[in-house]
Write a protein that holds these residues in place. Structure first.
Motif, short mmCIF file in Angstrom:
data_model
loop_
_atom_site.label_atom_id
_atom_site.label_comp_id
_atom_site.label_asym_id
_atom_site.label_seq_id
_atom_site.Cartn_x
_atom_site.Cartn_y
_atom_site.Cartn_z
N CYS A 121 3.98 4.83 -2.83
CA CYS A 121 5.06 4.02 -2.83
C CYS A 121 5.24 3.72 -1.18
O CYS A 121 5.44 4.83 -0.55
CB CYS A 121 6.34 4.87 -3.02
SG CYS A 121 6.94 6.04 -2.91
N GLN A 122 4.96 2.46 -0.90
CA GLN A 122 5.05 2.17 0.59
C GLN A 122 6.44 1.41 0.95
O GLN A 122 7.36 2.12 1.15
CB GLN A 122 3.91 1.36 1.07
CG GLN A 122 2.75 2.12 1.08
CD GLN A 122 1.48 1.48 1.61
OE1 GLN A 122 1.39 0.31 2.21
NE2 GLN A 122 0.16 1.96 1.09
N CYS A 123 6.63 0.13 0.69
CA CYS A 123 7.70 -0.48 0.75
C CYS A 123 8.84 0.15 -0.50
O CYS A 123 10.02 0.10 -0.21
CB CYS A 123 7.89 -2.15 0.59
SG CYS A 123 7.63 -2.78 -1.02
N GLY A 124 8.30 0.42 -1.57
CA GLY A 124 8.92 1.00 -2.59
C GLY A 124 9.63 0.08 -3.59
O GLY A 124 10.29 0.35 -4.64
N TYR A 125 9.27 -1.42 -3.42
CA TYR A 125 10.02 -2.45 -4.27
C TYR A 125 9.47 -2.23 -5.83
O TYR A 125 10.48 -2.26 -6.70
CB TYR A 125 9.79 -3.79 -3.55
CG TYR A 125 10.72 -4.66 -4.29
CD1 TYR A 125 12.29 -5.00 -3.60
CD2 TYR A 125 10.47 -5.52 -5.46
CE1 TYR A 125 13.01 -5.77 -4.03
CE2 TYR A 125 11.34 -6.35 -6.06
CZ TYR A 125 12.76 -6.58 -5.08
OH TYR A 125 13.63 -7.42 -5.72
N CYS A 126 8.25 -1.91 -5.83
CA CYS A 126 7.73 -1.94 -7.20
C CYS A 126 7.75 -0.67 -7.75
O CYS A 126 7.45 -0.45 -8.90
CB CYS A 126 5.98 -2.38 -7.21
SG CYS A 126 5.11 -0.98 -6.42
N CYS B 276 2.04 -4.97 -7.17
CA CYS B 276 2.38 -3.94 -6.07
C CYS B 276 1.60 -4.98 -5.04
O CYS B 276 0.48 -5.11 -5.01
CB CYS B 276 1.99 -2.73 -5.98
SG CYS B 276 2.09 -1.82 -4.52
N ARG B 277 2.66 -5.39 -3.93
CA ARG B 277 2.08 -5.90 -2.65
C ARG B 277 1.46 -5.11 -1.67
O ARG B 277 0.89 -5.59 -0.62
CB ARG B 277 3.08 -6.96 -2.20
CG ARG B 277 3.43 -8.07 -3.06
CD ARG B 277 4.46 -8.90 -2.19
NE ARG B 277 5.44 -8.36 -1.65
CZ ARG B 277 6.40 -9.01 -0.88
NH1 ARG B 277 6.37 -10.21 -0.85
NH2 ARG B 277 7.56 -8.35 -0.40
N CYS B 278 1.92 -3.84 -1.87
CA CYS B 278 1.36 -2.78 -0.66
C CYS B 278 0.35 -1.92 -0.62
O CYS B 278 -0.46 -1.83 0.15
CB CYS B 278 2.67 -1.96 -0.21
SG CYS B 278 4.37 -2.82 -0.37
N THR B 279 0.15 -1.40 -1.95
CA THR B 279 -0.78 -0.11 -1.81
C THR B 279 -2.16 -0.55 -2.32
O THR B 279 -3.06 0.42 -2.00
CB THR B 279 -0.20 0.65 -2.83
OG1 THR B 279 -0.28 0.29 -4.16
CG2 THR B 279 1.26 1.06 -2.53
S1 FES Z 1 4.90 -0.36 -2.67
FE1 FES Z 1 5.59 -2.36 -1.95
S2 FES Z 1 5.32 -3.57 -3.68
FE2 FES Z 1 4.32 -1.75 -4.16
#
Ligand code: FES
Ligand code: FES
Length: 162
Positions: free
Chosen positions: A100-105, A137-140
């Protein structure tokens, strides 16, 4: 003529009775009417999976379900599932694997992963990817998420394959 509907349902184990607009979506009912902000909204078109919650034990997209249709239903959100301790190992693995990076997903991803491990305790990596493919997920880059789910499958006694 009013289009409001009276509903009575269970949310995270608590009885809830409300009057809702007929067009009110479940995700808005949870977030805006009940203040349960752990489930997120993204596309609001059934594509991204950010709004995933459980209804009667099955994961659904909260942006595609009308609250008015849920009279008598049992709804669970990330708040309830977290408080119960049911997904503690998944949460710990997500942190340990930097999934989990930004955690949105993440709340939706956790509920979807829990859904997979319940139905299939020993998924392959391909099966994990397939089951999570409806959650964006946009981050991981997904790799860390698959690692985390695979780790938990192994910890719970499964053998995730390559
Ligand atoms: S951790 Fe940022 S969208 Fe999945
Ligand atoms: S907000 Fe429901 S699927 Fe994207």
């Amino acid at each position: 003529m009013s289009s409001d509907v009276d509903i009575s349902l269970t949310v995270n184990g608590e009885r809830v009775a409300r009057r809702v607009e007929a067009r009110r979506h479940l995700i808005d009912f949870l977030r805006l009417d009940l203040g349960l902000m752990g489930s997120h909204t993204g596309c609001e078109h059934g594509v991204c999976g950010a709004c995933t919650v459980r209804v009667d034990g099955k994961i659904v997209r909260g942006c595609l379900v009308l609250a008015a249709a849920l009279d008598g239903a049992e709804v669970e959100t990330i708040e309830g599932v977290s408080d119960s301790g049911e997904i503690r190992d998944l949460q710990e693995a997500f942190v340990a694997r930097n999934a989990c990076q930004c955690g949105y997903c993440t709340p939706a991803m956790l509920l979807t992963a829990a859904d997979l491990l319940k139905a299939k305790p020993q998924p392959t990596r391909a099966e994990i990817r397939e089951h999570l493919s409806g959650n964006y997920c946009r981050c991981t880059g997904y790799h860390a998420i698959v690692d985390a789910v695979e780790t938990v499958a192994k910890q719970r006694g499964g053998k995730a394959g390559a």
